[in-house]
Design a protein around this motif. Sequence first.
Motif, PDB file in Angstrom:
ATOM      1  N   THR A 309      23.449 143.078  16.165  1.00 29.45           N
ATOM      2  CA  THR A 309      22.956 144.376  16.619  1.00 29.45           C
ATOM      3  C   THR A 309      21.476 144.486  16.269  1.00 29.45           C
ATOM      4  OG1 THR A 309      23.361 145.442  14.512  1.00 29.45           O
ATOM      5  CG2 THR A 309      25.198 145.380  16.065  1.00 29.45           C
ATOM      6  N   GLU A 310      20.830 145.511  16.811  1.00 34.09           N
ATOM      7  CA  GLU A 310      19.430 145.785  16.473  1.00 34.09           C
ATOM      8  C   GLU A 310      19.256 145.822  14.947  1.00 34.09           C
ATOM      9  OE1 GLU A 310      16.740 146.144  18.346  1.00 34.09           O
ATOM     10  OE2 GLU A 310      15.356 147.132  16.952  1.00 34.09           O
ATOM     11  N   GLU A 311      20.241 146.395  14.274  1.00 32.67           N
ATOM     12  CA  GLU A 311      20.177 146.514  12.825  1.00 32.67           C
ATOM     13  C   GLU A 311      20.102 145.147  12.136  1.00 32.67           C
ATOM     14  OE1 GLU A 311      19.472 149.253  11.618  1.00 32.67           O
ATOM     15  OE2 GLU A 311      19.543 148.572   9.514  1.00 32.67           O
ATOM     16  N   ASP A 312      20.784 144.152  12.740  1.00 37.40           N
ATOM     17  CA  ASP A 312      20.778 142.819  12.115  1.00 37.40           C
ATOM     18  C   ASP A 312      19.374 142.227  12.018  1.00 37.40           C
ATOM     19  OD1 ASP A 312      23.506 142.052  11.365  1.00 37.40           O
ATOM     20  OD2 ASP A 312      23.948 142.401  13.486  1.00 37.40           O
ATOM     21  N   TRP A 313      18.557 142.455  13.046  1.00 41.11           N
ATOM     22  CA  TRP A 313      17.190 141.895  12.999  1.00 41.11           C
ATOM     23  C   TRP A 313      16.378 142.522  11.862  1.00 41.11           C
ATOM     24  CZ3 TRP A 313      18.655 138.234  15.795  1.00 41.11           C
ATOM     25  CH2 TRP A 313      19.221 138.383  17.064  1.00 41.11           C
ATOM     26  N   ARG A 314      16.832 143.677  11.391  1.00 36.98           N
ATOM     27  CA  ARG A 314      16.103 144.396  10.332  1.00 36.98           C
ATOM     28  C   ARG A 314      16.739 144.257   8.963  1.00 36.98           C
ATOM     29  NH1 ARG A 314      12.526 147.600  13.023  1.00 36.98           N
ATOM     30  NH2 ARG A 314      13.130 148.221  15.133  1.00 36.98           N
ATOM     31  N   THR A 315      17.743 143.370   8.847  1.00 38.77           N
ATOM     32  CA  THR A 315      18.511 143.310   7.599  1.00 38.77           C
ATOM     33  C   THR A 315      18.177 142.066   6.778  1.00 38.77           C
ATOM     34  OG1 THR A 315      20.316 144.527   8.635  1.00 38.77           O
ATOM     35  CG2 THR A 315      20.844 143.296   6.632  1.00 38.77           C
ATOM     36  N   GLU A 316      17.819 142.319   5.515  1.00 32.46           N
ATOM     37  CA  GLU A 316      17.664 141.221   4.558  1.00 32.46           C
ATOM     38  C   GLU A 316      19.037 141.037   3.909  1.00 32.46           C
ATOM     39  OE1 GLU A 316      15.545 142.097   0.948  1.00 32.46           O
ATOM     40  OE2 GLU A 316      14.858 140.030   0.684  1.00 32.46           O
ATOM     41  N   TYR A 317      19.807 140.076   4.432  1.00 34.09           N
ATOM     42  CA  TYR A 317      21.197 139.960   3.977  1.00 34.09           C
ATOM     43  C   TYR A 317      21.307 139.570   2.506  1.00 34.09           C
ATOM     44  CZ  TYR A 317      22.092 139.623   9.041  1.00 34.09           C
ATOM     45  OH  TYR A 317      22.135 139.846  10.392  1.00 34.09           O
ATOM     46  N   LEU A 318      20.466 138.631   2.062  1.00 28.69           N
ATOM     47  CA  LEU A 318      20.624 138.052   0.715  1.00 28.69           C
ATOM     48  C   LEU A 318      22.071 137.599   0.516  1.00 28.69           C
ATOM     49  CD1 LEU A 318      18.457 140.562  -1.384  1.00 28.69           C
ATOM     50  CD2 LEU A 318      17.811 138.267  -0.615  1.00 28.69           C
ATOM     51  N   ASP A 319      22.626 137.042   1.580  1.00 30.99           N
ATOM     52  CA  ASP A 319      24.037 136.671   1.580  1.00 30.99           C
ATOM     53  C   ASP A 319      24.223 135.515   2.578  1.00 30.99           C
ATOM     54  OD1 ASP A 319      26.729 136.750   1.044  1.00 30.99           O
ATOM     55  OD2 ASP A 319      26.982 138.857   1.622  1.00 30.99           O
ATOM     56  N   THR A 320      25.452 135.033   2.676  1.00 33.00           N
ATOM     57  CA  THR A 320      25.735 133.897   3.563  1.00 33.00           C
ATOM     58  C   THR A 320      25.895 134.368   5.013  1.00 33.00           C
ATOM     59  OG1 THR A 320      28.060 134.171   3.009  1.00 33.00           O
ATOM     60  CG2 THR A 320      26.837 132.499   1.775  1.00 33.00           C
ATOM     61  N   VAL A 321      24.880 135.041   5.499  1.00 36.73           N
ATOM     62  CA  VAL A 321      24.864 135.564   6.869  1.00 36.73           C
ATOM     63  C   VAL A 321      23.490 135.247   7.464  1.00 36.73           C
ATOM     64  CG1 VAL A 321      25.132 137.619   8.316  1.00 36.73           C
ATOM     65  CG2 VAL A 321      26.317 137.490   6.105  1.00 36.73           C
ATOM     66  N   LEU A 322      23.491 134.849   8.727  1.00 38.59           N
ATOM     67  CA  LEU A 322      22.219 134.552   9.392  1.00 38.59           C
ATOM     68  C   LEU A 322      22.250 135.150  10.791  1.00 38.59           C
ATOM     69  CD1 LEU A 322      19.531 132.783   9.260  1.00 38.59           C
ATOM     70  CD2 LEU A 322      20.843 131.037  10.482  1.00 38.59           C
ATOM     71  N   SER A 323      21.208 135.850  11.177  1.00 39.13           N
ATOM     72  CA  SER A 323      21.125 136.317  12.555  1.00 39.13           C
ATOM     73  C   SER A 323      20.367 135.269  13.371  1.00 39.13           C
ATOM     74  CB  SER A 323      20.470 137.699  12.635  1.00 39.13           C
ATOM     75  OG  SER A 323      19.231 137.700  11.990  1.00 39.13           O
ATOM     76  N   VAL A 324      20.754 135.146  14.640  1.00 40.88           N
ATOM     77  CA  VAL A 324      20.231 134.068  15.485  1.00 40.88           C
ATOM     78  C   VAL A 324      19.788 134.647  16.827  1.00 40.88           C
ATOM     79  CG1 VAL A 324      20.760 131.868  16.609  1.00 40.88           C
ATOM     80  CG2 VAL A 324      21.911 132.479  14.463  1.00 40.88           C
ATOM     81  N   ARG A 325      18.565 134.331  17.228  1.00 41.74           N
ATOM     82  CA  ARG A 325      18.091 134.802  18.530  1.00 41.74           C
ATOM     83  C   ARG A 325      17.454 133.644  19.295  1.00 41.74           C
ATOM     84  NH1 ARG A 325      13.401 139.331  19.972  1.00 41.74           N
ATOM     85  NH2 ARG A 325      13.499 138.933  22.217  1.00 41.74           N
ATOM     86  N   VAL A 326      17.781 133.554  20.561  1.00 43.43           N
ATOM     87  CA  VAL A 326      17.146 132.571  21.432  1.00 43.43           C
ATOM     88  C   VAL A 326      15.899 133.232  22.027  1.00 43.43           C
ATOM     89  CG1 VAL A 326      17.392 131.167  23.517  1.00 43.43           C
ATOM     90  CG2 VAL A 326      19.336 131.435  21.944  1.00 43.43           C
ATOM     91  N   VAL A 327      14.735 132.585  21.869  1.00 42.21           N
ATOM     92  CA  VAL A 327      13.480 133.177  22.375  1.00 42.21           C
ATOM     93  C   VAL A 327      12.905 132.332  23.496  1.00 42.21           C
ATOM     94  CG1 VAL A 327      12.871 134.368  20.223  1.00 42.21           C
ATOM     95  CG2 VAL A 327      12.127 131.989  20.594  1.00 42.21           C
ATOM     96  N   ASP A 328      12.106 132.985  24.345  1.00 43.66           N
ATOM     97  CA  ASP A 328      11.524 132.293  25.495  1.00 43.66           C
ATOM     98  C   ASP A 328      10.519 131.224  25.083  1.00 43.66           C
ATOM     99  OD1 ASP A 328      12.977 133.865  27.170  1.00 43.66           O
ATOM    100  OD2 ASP A 328      11.340 135.275  27.615  1.00 43.66           O
ATOM    101  N   ASP A 329       9.691 131.581  24.089  1.00 38.84           N
ATOM    102  CA  ASP A 329       8.629 130.662  23.686  1.00 38.84           C
ATOM    103  C   ASP A 329       8.048 131.120  22.347  1.00 38.84           C
ATOM    104  OD1 ASP A 329       7.150 132.922  24.233  1.00 38.84           O
ATOM    105  OD2 ASP A 329       6.290 132.140  26.090  1.00 38.84           O
ATOM    106  N   ILE A 330       6.999 130.436  21.904  1.00 38.59           N
ATOM    107  CA  ILE A 330       6.385 130.734  20.602  1.00 38.59           C
ATOM    108  C   ILE A 330       5.850 132.164  20.558  1.00 38.59           C
ATOM    109  CG2 ILE A 330       4.112 129.783  21.245  1.00 38.59           C
ATOM    110  CD1 ILE A 330       3.869 128.728  18.359  1.00 38.59           C
ATOM    111  N   HIS A 331       5.384 132.673  21.694  1.00 37.66           N
ATOM    112  CA  HIS A 331       4.831 134.033  21.684  1.00 37.66           C
ATOM    113  C   HIS A 331       5.922 135.067  21.440  1.00 37.66           C
ATOM    114  CE1 HIS A 331       0.959 132.467  22.726  1.00 37.66           C
ATOM    115  NE2 HIS A 331       1.528 131.737  23.674  1.00 37.66           N
ATOM    116  N   GLN A 332       7.073 134.854  22.074  1.00 33.18           N
ATOM    117  CA  GLN A 332       8.164 135.793  21.838  1.00 33.18           C
ATOM    118  C   GLN A 332       8.655 135.670  20.380  1.00 33.18           C
ATOM    119  OE1 GLN A 332      11.883 135.540  24.129  1.00 33.18           O
ATOM    120  NE2 GLN A 332      11.759 137.746  24.457  1.00 33.18           N
ATOM    121  N   ALA A 333       8.619 134.452  19.862  1.00 32.15           N
ATOM    122  CA  ALA A 333       9.019 134.268  18.456  1.00 32.15           C
ATOM    123  C   ALA A 333       8.074 135.043  17.536  1.00 32.15           C
ATOM    124  CB  ALA A 333       9.005 132.773  18.099  1.00 32.15           C
TER     125      ALA A 333
END
Lengths: 421, 421
Positions: A309-333
Amino acid sequence: MSEMPLKDLMAYMAGAAKAGAEALRLAGPEVRTKAIWEAAKAIRARKAEILAANQADQAAAATKGITKAMIERLVLNDDRVEAMAKGLEEVAALPDPVGRELARWSRPNGLDIARVSTPIGVIAIIYESRPNVTADAAALCIRSANGAILRSGSEALHSALAIFAAIEDGLVAAGLPKTAIQLVPVSDRDAVGLILGGLDGAVNLIIPRGGKSLVARVQADARAPVLSHLEGLNHTYVHTDADPDKAVALTLNAKMRRVSVCGATETLLIDKSVAADLLPKIAQALVDKGCTLKGDEAARAIFAMEAATEEDWRTEYLDTVLSVRVVDDIHQAMDHIKTYGTEHTECIITENAEAAELFLNSVDSAIVLWNASTQFADGGEFGLGAEIGIATGRMHARGPVGAEQLTTFKYQVRGTGQTRP
Amino acid sequence: MSEMPLKDLMAYMAGAAKAGAEALRLAGPEVRTKAIWEAAKAIRARKAEILAANQADQAAAATKGITKAMIERLVLNDDRVEAMAKGLEEVAALPDPVGRELARWSRPNGLDIARVSTPIGVIAIIYESRPNVTADAAALCIRSANGAILRSGSEALHSALAIFAAIEDGLVAAGLPKTAIQLVPVSDRDAVGLILGGLDGAVNLIIPRGGKSLVARVQADARAPVLSHLEGLNHTYVHTDADPDKAVALTLNAKMRRVSVCGATETLLIDKSVAADLLPKIAQALVDKGCTLKGDEAARAIFAMEAATEEDWRTEYLDTVLSVRVVDDIHQAMDHIKTYGTEHTECIITENAEAAELFLNSVDSAIVLWNASTQFADGGEFGLGAEIGIATGRMHARGPVGAEQLTTFKYQVRGTGQTRP
């Protein structure tokens, strides 16, 4: 002394720390080295006392139903005591950061201007339950010729006092006033409030070392400058020219080596051109190690995982969880990092030097890495000896704070009678 | 835009400044140089407008019964406009302080670590009635690739807006977004409160430039780091080995060249061994120039003057008044400075290099001078080009704040696939 009213006690400590700091500043580098070295010896000599004191803290903690993570931070054993002594020896071996000529130039009128490093003055360090912070913070302050007022979390106070006795041994053995470095000897929580008030101007800098709520309180209430360590919502970005083996090994290490450190990666960004090929390998390696993945639609089309969710991109999990996003290119990254990151630590994995340099120059974080794990965000790994934290502000120091970052500077101007027209 | 509610206006400005700051950071040094250079040209081209706007400010000030000193700060004329343009050209000629490699080293594991200077981000500068601050502050922020939100005192707002139009000309001529540097276009006093609130995190640093009450308010209320310029209660110390001619010339210049600047000397300390011989010469020269002296008993036994009270040692006169104390030796002089000084600027007059080095190393002020007037406490005199003030805090910058002091740094780490064990 610990039976004085707290306010009087803290005022006394502040005055004594100021005077002690001056003695530390005017002493030579060798004297400071000797004090740290002797403190390391004293840590070993006092090992039994330190472990006994730590047992007392553990026993008290057990009755209070403290979390397992907190106990894990609190516990000392032979190895950890030896590690503290070794840590002190490393700081003793560091070059003295005071009195360095940082710049020097002459003016047309003949004035000779030198910028020379000096200590900051008196530093208050407020921390929680890690007993080793007492040793690390004291050593860094002695190395940088700063006076210190240390405030340990009450749950580790017995341990801190026992370790602090070794610091005093070191100061005394070097002929320095033991008031240069002081530990608040009582667990009264009002001490923190008094320190945040600046102790009548005696405190030149406050460093909180602990969780978010401690840092937030210090930032809100401090009447002196603060060097804070906040969130590390760090990104690892797999570029289209990434080496596949590095991509797997680096992502795995960046996320899973230790999930609770501020240098851990929290979001994986992967170029769409290589996602179909690389994401399954990276994802499988992470899942095999027990990591939960949360992805955007494109990622989930390639490898089965929960929806982010949107919230995941803003979360510092400090846990065994990783959010993953596919980006178009380096600029989107880089845009993603700008939008969601905390300007702490980010990594690009690529064999393309041009893309790497673009990333290193454009991403506005304290630490940017090319083909190296974000878990290297650490003063020791940077070669600074001990560290007092990773500063996330932009003023004075950014990134790992070691002895050199605990200095300021002054100007020495040498003339031959110049007056200003 | 100036008819939006203030809160919306300021939020809009903050967002635009952040985006503008990024463009300024990513532009090359040549682009920043061109923007400042073109702004200088535009200042000259817009001279008539600027002077007319300044007339309007003066007329409004006259109806408000503003002090003579404030009018003197507010007034522009041909020379002052030309001086602003020249000041911009000087800043354009400064080396770009961004992207410098401050340090670089390798780790045993092959990691290559570089510390590189970067801009701070968005700087809010809150000032009073000197119109030239608009030009100086804008130029320093462009040079250091920082976005800026400038807030002029309302009594100089017409002048500031006219000068600011030239800054916008410069940005546009260089192809930069003009929102990189912004001036609050309304005189609503609530704007200061909104800026101090940090504008939702968009403001990375606040610099107050003005009197004590402004600085005190900023320090009390700011929710972002502050770089402040406080009192300069500066000392000139005549050592037993002082050259008599230098002692007279330097003291006279340090006190009387301009009495209202923060580098002016406020207290003269003179060694008792030379007081009988030198104090009459120094005192007579000062009195001849219209200076009032206030001395301790020993000084008054040598030269007729008013009696100094304890309060005098603590007073930054910024006027034609000097307090005078006869001291036993250099140690008593340094103790006096430690007790009463503000750690701004101090001078020793001596031909004895050993005494000079003791003073330069021991006195814990931002600027310590040997045989040179304390009035050299100034960014221009230090060769920094323009300055935004003399920082009296100890964090980040101390002493004159020029473009270099408006930078921070980040770490670029180059690896070959290193993971952390």
